[in-house]
Write a protein that holds these residues in place. Structure first.
Motif, PDB file in Angstrom:
ATOM      1  N   GLY A   1     -10.481 -47.195 -43.675  1.00 20.57           N
ATOM      2  CA  GLY A   1      -9.343 -46.605 -44.345  1.00 20.57           C
ATOM      3  C   GLY A   1      -9.690 -45.724 -45.535  1.00 20.57           C
ATOM      4  N   LEU A   2      -8.641 -45.280 -46.244  1.00 22.29           N
ATOM      5  CA  LEU A   2      -8.790 -44.459 -47.442  1.00 22.29           C
ATOM      6  C   LEU A   2      -8.615 -45.328 -48.683  1.00 22.29           C
ATOM      7  N   PHE A   3      -9.528 -45.186 -49.631  1.00 21.60           N
ATOM      8  CA  PHE A   3      -9.491 -46.006 -50.837  1.00 21.60           C
ATOM      9  C   PHE A   3      -9.715 -45.127 -52.054  1.00 21.60           C
ATOM     10  N   LYS A   4      -9.214 -45.586 -53.204  1.00 20.20           N
ATOM     11  CA  LYS A   4      -9.469 -44.864 -54.441  1.00 20.20           C
ATOM     12  C   LYS A   4     -10.974 -44.802 -54.664  1.00 20.20           C
ATOM     13  N   ALA A   5     -11.470 -43.605 -54.961  1.00 17.80           N
ATOM     14  CA  ALA A   5     -12.923 -43.414 -55.048  1.00 17.80           C
ATOM     15  C   ALA A   5     -13.487 -44.085 -56.290  1.00 17.80           C
ATOM     16  N   ARG A   6     -14.710 -44.571 -56.132  1.00 16.82           N
ATOM     17  CA  ARG A   6     -15.455 -45.060 -57.283  1.00 16.82           C
ATOM     18  C   ARG A   6     -15.841 -43.867 -58.141  1.00 16.82           C
TER      19      ARG A   6
ATOM     20  N   THR B   1     -10.067 -46.110 -39.213  1.00 18.78           N
ATOM     21  CA  THR B   1      -8.749 -46.672 -38.890  1.00 18.78           C
ATOM     22  C   THR B   1      -7.979 -46.927 -40.180  1.00 18.78           C
ATOM     23  N   ASN B   2      -6.705 -47.311 -40.023  1.00 23.71           N
ATOM     24  CA  ASN B   2      -5.850 -47.686 -41.155  1.00 23.71           C
ATOM     25  C   ASN B   2      -5.759 -46.575 -42.210  1.00 23.71           C
ATOM     26  N   ILE B   3      -5.510 -45.353 -41.743  1.00 26.49           N
ATOM     27  CA  ILE B   3      -5.364 -44.234 -42.675  1.00 26.49           C
ATOM     28  C   ILE B   3      -3.931 -44.217 -43.184  1.00 26.49           C
ATOM     29  N   ASN B   4      -3.765 -44.596 -44.450  1.00 28.34           N
ATOM     30  CA  ASN B   4      -2.456 -44.557 -45.097  1.00 28.34           C
ATOM     31  C   ASN B   4      -2.525 -43.526 -46.209  1.00 28.34           C
ATOM     32  N   LEU B   5      -1.745 -42.471 -46.070  1.00 31.61           N
ATOM     33  CA  LEU B   5      -1.850 -41.359 -47.018  1.00 31.61           C
ATOM     34  C   LEU B   5      -0.503 -40.666 -47.169  1.00 31.61           C
ATOM     35  N   THR B   6      -0.033 -40.618 -48.404  1.00 32.32           N
ATOM     36  CA  THR B   6       1.182 -39.863 -48.718  1.00 32.32           C
ATOM     37  C   THR B   6       0.838 -38.811 -49.770  1.00 32.32           C
ATOM     38  N   VAL B   7       1.205 -37.567 -49.496  1.00 34.99           N
ATOM     39  CA  VAL B   7       0.963 -36.465 -50.433  1.00 34.99           C
ATOM     40  C   VAL B   7       2.302 -35.843 -50.781  1.00 34.99           C
ATOM     41  N   LYS B   8       2.566 -35.740 -52.095  1.00 36.41           N
ATOM     42  CA  LYS B   8       3.850 -35.199 -52.555  1.00 36.41           C
ATOM     43  C   LYS B   8       3.641 -34.035 -53.510  1.00 36.41           C
ATOM     44  N   GLY B   9       4.557 -33.074 -53.424  1.00 34.14           N
ATOM     45  CA  GLY B   9       4.637 -31.992 -54.392  1.00 34.14           C
ATOM     46  C   GLY B   9       3.321 -31.261 -54.614  1.00 34.14           C
ATOM     47  N   PRO B  10       3.105 -30.739 -55.831  1.00 36.96           N
ATOM     48  CA  PRO B  10       1.903 -29.942 -56.101  1.00 36.96           C
ATOM     49  C   PRO B  10       0.680 -30.817 -56.394  1.00 36.96           C
ATOM     50  N   GLN B  11       0.500 -31.852 -55.588  1.00 33.75           N
ATOM     51  CA  GLN B  11      -0.629 -32.759 -55.783  1.00 33.75           C
ATOM     52  C   GLN B  11      -1.934 -32.076 -55.377  1.00 33.75           C
ATOM     53  N   LYS B  12      -2.991 -32.368 -56.106  1.00 31.55           N
ATOM     54  CA  LYS B  12      -4.321 -31.868 -55.777  1.00 31.55           C
ATOM     55  C   LYS B  12      -5.189 -33.076 -55.452  1.00 31.55           C
ATOM     56  N   LEU B  13      -5.495 -33.242 -54.168  1.00 29.43           N
ATOM     57  CA  LEU B  13      -6.177 -34.436 -53.663  1.00 29.43           C
ATOM     58  C   LEU B  13      -7.502 -34.068 -53.038  1.00 29.43           C
ATOM     59  N   CYS B  14      -8.564 -34.768 -53.415  1.00 31.87           N
ATOM     60  CA  CYS B  14      -9.878 -34.563 -52.794  1.00 31.87           C
ATOM     61  C   CYS B  14     -10.296 -35.832 -52.062  1.00 31.87           C
ATOM     62  N   ILE B  15     -10.879 -35.633 -50.886  1.00 32.56           N
ATOM     63  CA  ILE B  15     -11.369 -36.747 -50.068  1.00 32.56           C
ATOM     64  C   ILE B  15     -12.878 -36.660 -49.994  1.00 32.56           C
ATOM     65  N   ILE B  16     -13.551 -37.749 -50.359  1.00 31.98           N
ATOM     66  CA  ILE B  16     -15.002 -37.822 -50.236  1.00 31.98           C
ATOM     67  C   ILE B  16     -15.340 -38.928 -49.236  1.00 31.98           C
TER      68      ILE B  16
ATOM     69  N   ASN C   1     -13.087 -30.845 -62.131  1.00 30.31           N
ATOM     70  CA  ASN C   1     -12.294 -29.791 -62.774  1.00 30.31           C
ATOM     71  C   ASN C   1     -10.933 -29.554 -62.129  1.00 30.31           C
ATOM     72  N   VAL C   2     -10.817 -29.808 -60.830  1.00 29.97           N
ATOM     73  CA  VAL C   2      -9.628 -29.347 -60.098  1.00 29.97           C
ATOM     74  C   VAL C   2      -8.669 -30.462 -59.692  1.00 29.97           C
ATOM     75  N   PHE C   3      -9.178 -31.636 -59.345  1.00 24.91           N
ATOM     76  CA  PHE C   3      -8.344 -32.593 -58.611  1.00 24.91           C
ATOM     77  C   PHE C   3      -7.744 -33.693 -59.480  1.00 24.91           C
ATOM     78  N   ASP C   4      -6.500 -34.054 -59.125  1.00 29.23           N
ATOM     79  CA  ASP C   4      -5.788 -35.143 -59.799  1.00 29.23           C
ATOM     80  C   ASP C   4      -6.210 -36.491 -59.222  1.00 29.23           C
ATOM     81  N   ASP C   5      -6.411 -36.525 -57.915  1.00 32.90           N
ATOM     82  CA  ASP C   5      -6.715 -37.783 -57.222  1.00 32.90           C
ATOM     83  C   ASP C   5      -7.910 -37.596 -56.307  1.00 32.90           C
ATOM     84  N   VAL C   6      -8.768 -38.616 -56.247  1.00 29.84           N
ATOM     85  CA  VAL C   6      -9.942 -38.592 -55.377  1.00 29.84           C
ATOM     86  C   VAL C   6      -9.950 -39.872 -54.551  1.00 29.84           C
ATOM     87  N   LEU C   7      -9.939 -39.723 -53.234  1.00 25.97           N
ATOM     88  CA  LEU C   7      -9.975 -40.864 -52.312  1.00 25.97           C
ATOM     89  C   LEU C   7     -11.268 -40.840 -51.526  1.00 25.97           C
ATOM     90  N   GLU C   8     -11.742 -42.018 -51.170  1.00 26.11           N
ATOM     91  CA  GLU C   8     -12.950 -42.140 -50.352  1.00 26.11           C
ATOM     92  C   GLU C   8     -12.567 -42.609 -48.959  1.00 26.11           C
TER      93      GLU C   8
END
Length: 515
Positions: A508-513, A341-356, A496-503
Motif C-alpha cells: 500500500g501507500l504510506f506516509k514517507a519516512r 495492493t491496498n492502494i488508498n489515495l484521495t487527492v483534493k484541490g491544489p494538492q501537490k503530492l509526491c510518491i516515492i 521545495n515543491v511538495f506538500d505531501d510525500v507518500l511511499e
C-alpha cells in the motif's frame, strides 16, 4: 594511486556546431568532477570520448594523457543494451558482441567481494536470470560491479542515479564520496552534486546554440553556482552600463552633429565660417567612426542558457474541496503480476503530492493508471509527463509535436516559446528521435503549459534537465495553482515543491519516512 587526465576539446556535431571549447583539466586521487550543462551540450559525448569510444558525429582536437591507466565506464543505458543477456554474460562481456575468453572467468573469483562492496544482495544473484529481470537499482549495482571487477584506476559514470529509488541514489552518493579513485561523472541531481563534487565541468551554448562556452572550476557545486552567478551579475551590470553610457553619448553626439550641419547650411554666404564648420564636420565624422569601434569592444551581456522561460497561465486554479482522485483498495498489476495492493489515495484541490518507493513497486504503472482514469473526468485538463518520453513523442518533428491539435495561427507563438527554451530554428524541424532526453522533457513541459493543464501527472520530471535549470522548474511548479501528482527521488525537488510525500510499498501507500 595517482591519476592524471588532461584533455583539450573542440567538439562538433554533424551540422558543424561547436560543442566544447578549450577544455582542460587534471584529475588526482579523490577528485570527484561533475559534468553539468544544458540539454544536448555534449556531456555524454565528452565522457564517451574520454573512455575511447569512437563517435562518427564528433570531431576532436587535443590529447588525453592516461599514463597507462585503466578506465572504467558505467554507461547510461545498461538495461536497453543488455536486457536479454544472462547476468553472468553481462558481467564478463565488455560489450554485447564480445567473446568470453577462458581467462575472463578468473575475474569471478572476486565477484562476491565486489557485490558486497556495491551492496548488492547476493541472494538475488541468480546466474539464470537475464538483465531485464532485475530492478533498476540492481542493474546499476551490477553495472558498477562489472566495472570494478576490472580494477580500473579512474571511473567514468554517465547519469548513475537516473531512474533509481532513493535508497540506491543514497548508495551511489555514498560510493562517490568514499571512493579514492578519481571519478568523472554526469548528474542532474542537485543534492548529489552538492554532496559529492569537488570539481565542476560546465558545458553550455550561447548565440542560439552556435557558440560553445566551457568552464572548469576546482570547487564544490554550491560554491561554483554562487561564483558563477556573481560573475554573470557583475558582467551584466557592466555590459548594460556600457550600453547606457554609449546611448547617452550617441544622443549628445547626434545633437551636436545636427547643430553643426544646420550651421553649415546657414553659412553659405560666409566662406571663412564655412571652412571652419567643414573642419568641425570632418572632426565629427572621425569621432563617429571611433564611437563605432567603441561599440564593438563592449562586454557581451551574458546569456543564461540554463534558464527555462516557461510559465503556467495565472488563471489556472482548482477549488480546495474538489476531489481529483479517490482510490480505495486498488491494486497495481502488470499483466498477471501484482506489484502492490491496498492502494488508498484521495487527492483534493491544489494538492501537490509526491510518491516515492523502491524500484519495481509499480510507481510508473500507478501514474499511468491515474492518467487513464482522469482522462474521462469532466472539467479537468490532465498534463502528463511519462518517464519514457516516447510514450508521447513518436517520430514527428519538434514543431509538429507541439502544434498537434493547434491551429496554424499559433505557430509564431509556439516558435517564440521554443526559442525561449533554447531550441534553434533548425532544431525546431529536427525529428524528435534525434533530441536529447532533456530537450524531450522541455517539449513535454511546453505542451503541458500550452494545453493549460490544471492537473499534472509527472514521472521523474527533473531527471534529464540541467541542474542549473531545475531551481526554475521548482519555482514554476511551486507557483502552479493546480494539482500535481508526481513520482520523484530528487530530494531538493521533493523538499521545495511538495506538500505531501507518500511511499509506495507492496502492501500500500504510506506516509514517507524522512528523506
Amino acid at each position: 594511486m595517482h591519476a592524471r587526465n588532461k584533455k583539450y576539446y573542440n567538439c562538433k556535431k554533424s551540422e558543424d556546431r561547436e560543442l566544447i571549447r578549450n577544455l582542460s583539466f587534471t584529475m588526482h586521487k579523490n577528485d570527484k568532477y561533475a559534468i553539468i550543462g544544458i540539454e544536448g551540450s555534449g556531456k555524454s559525448s565528452l565522457i564517451k570520448s574520454i573512455y575511447g569510444t569512437e563517435l562518427e558525429y564528433i570531431e576532436l582536437a587535443g590529447s588525453i594523457n592516461y599514463k597507462k591507466l585503466k578506465i572504467g565506464y558505467l554507461p547510461q543505458s545498461i538495461r536497453d543494451t543488455f536486457e536479454n543477456e544472462n547476468v553472468l554474460d553481462f558481467i564478463l562481456k565488455d560489450n554485447l558482441n564480445s567473446v568470453i575468453e577462458s581467462d575472463d572467468y578468473r575475474m569471478l573469483g572476486s565477484l562476491d567481494r565486489i557485490l558486497k562492496k556495491v551492496k548488492f544482495n547476493t541472494d538475488q544473484f541468480d546466474e539464470s536470470k537475464t538483465m531485464n529481470m532485475f530492478s533498476g537499482g540492481e542493474v546499476v549495482k551490477l553495472g558498477l560491479a562489472k566495472v570494478l571487477l576490472r580494477e580500473p584506476d579512474i571511473l567514468l559514470l554517465d547519469e548513475p542515479t537516473n531512474d533509481l529509488d532513493l535508497e540506491t541514489v543514497l548508495f551511489i552518493e555514498d560510493f562517490i564520496i568514499n571512493e579514492e579513485r578519481p571519478i568523472l561523472y554526469i548528474s542532474h541531481d542537485e543534492r548529489l552534486l552538492e554532496n559529492t563534487a569537488n570539481g565542476i565541468i560546465h558545458l553550455t551554448q550561447i548565440n542560439k546554440n552556435q557558440k560553445a562556452m566551457t568552464f572548469f572550476e576546482k570547487s564544490g557545486y554550491i560554491e561554483y553556482k554562487q561564483k558563477r552567478n556573481l560573475s554573470m551579475d557583475s558582467q551584466e551590470m557592466v555590459a548594460r552600463k556600457q550600453r547606457s553610457d554609449y546611448k547617452k553619448k550617441v544622443e549628445r553626439f547626434r545633437q551636436i552633429y545636427q547643430k553643426v550641419e544646420h550651421q553649415q547650411n546657414q553659412a553659405v554666404r560666409n566662406p571663412s565660417l564655412a571652412r571652419l564648420l567643414a573642419k568641425k564636420m570632418k572632426s565629427m565624422k572621425s569621432m563617429e567612426k571611433r564611437m563605432g569601434k567603441e561599440e564593438t569592444s563592449f562586454l557581451d551581456i551574458p546569456e543564461r542558457a540554463d534558464e527555462i522561460n516557461l510559465f503556467f497561465d495565472k488563471d489556472i486554479s482548482i477549488p480546495n474541496k474538489k476531489v481529483i482522485l479517490d482510490y480505495n483498495n486498488e491494486s497495481i498489476c502488470i499483466d498477471d503480476k501484482v506489484l502492490a495492493t491496498n492502494i488508498n489515495l484521495t487527492v483534493k484541490g491544489p494538492q501537490k503530492l509526491c510518491i516515492i518507493g523502491e524500484n519495481g513497486t509499480g510507481k510508473s504503472t500507478l501514474l499511468r493508471k491515474i492518467v487513464t482514469d482522469l482522462s474521462n473526468v469532466v472539467n479537468i485538463n490532465v498534463g502528463y509527463m511519462p518517464q519514457n518520453y516516447d510514450e508521447l513523442i513518436q517520430g514527428e518533428n519538434t514543431l509538429d509535436f507541439i502544434m498537434r491539435g493547434r491551429v496554424s495561427s499559433e505557430e509564431g507563438r509556439v516558435r517564440k516559446m521554443l526559442g525561449a527554451l533554447h531550441f534553434t530554428r533548425e532544431e525546431m524541424l529536427y525529428s524528435t528521435e534525434s533530441l536529447s532526453g532533456g530537450q524531450k522533457a522541455k517539449l513535454i513541459l511546453l505542451k503541458i503549459v500550452l494545453d493549460k493543464s490544471d492537473v499534472l501527472i509527472l514521472d521523474e520530471p527533473t531527471r534529464n534537465l540541467s541542474p542549473l535549470s531545475i531551481p526554475v522548474i521548482h519555482n514554476i511548479l511551486m507557483l502552479f495553482k493546480g494539482t500535481i501528482i508526481s513520482v520523484s527521488h530528487d530530494r531538493s525537488f521533493i523538499e521545495n515543491v511538495f506538500d505531501d510525500v507518500l511511499e509506495l510499498r507492496k502492501n500500500g501507500l504510506f506516509k514517507a519516512r524522512r528523506l
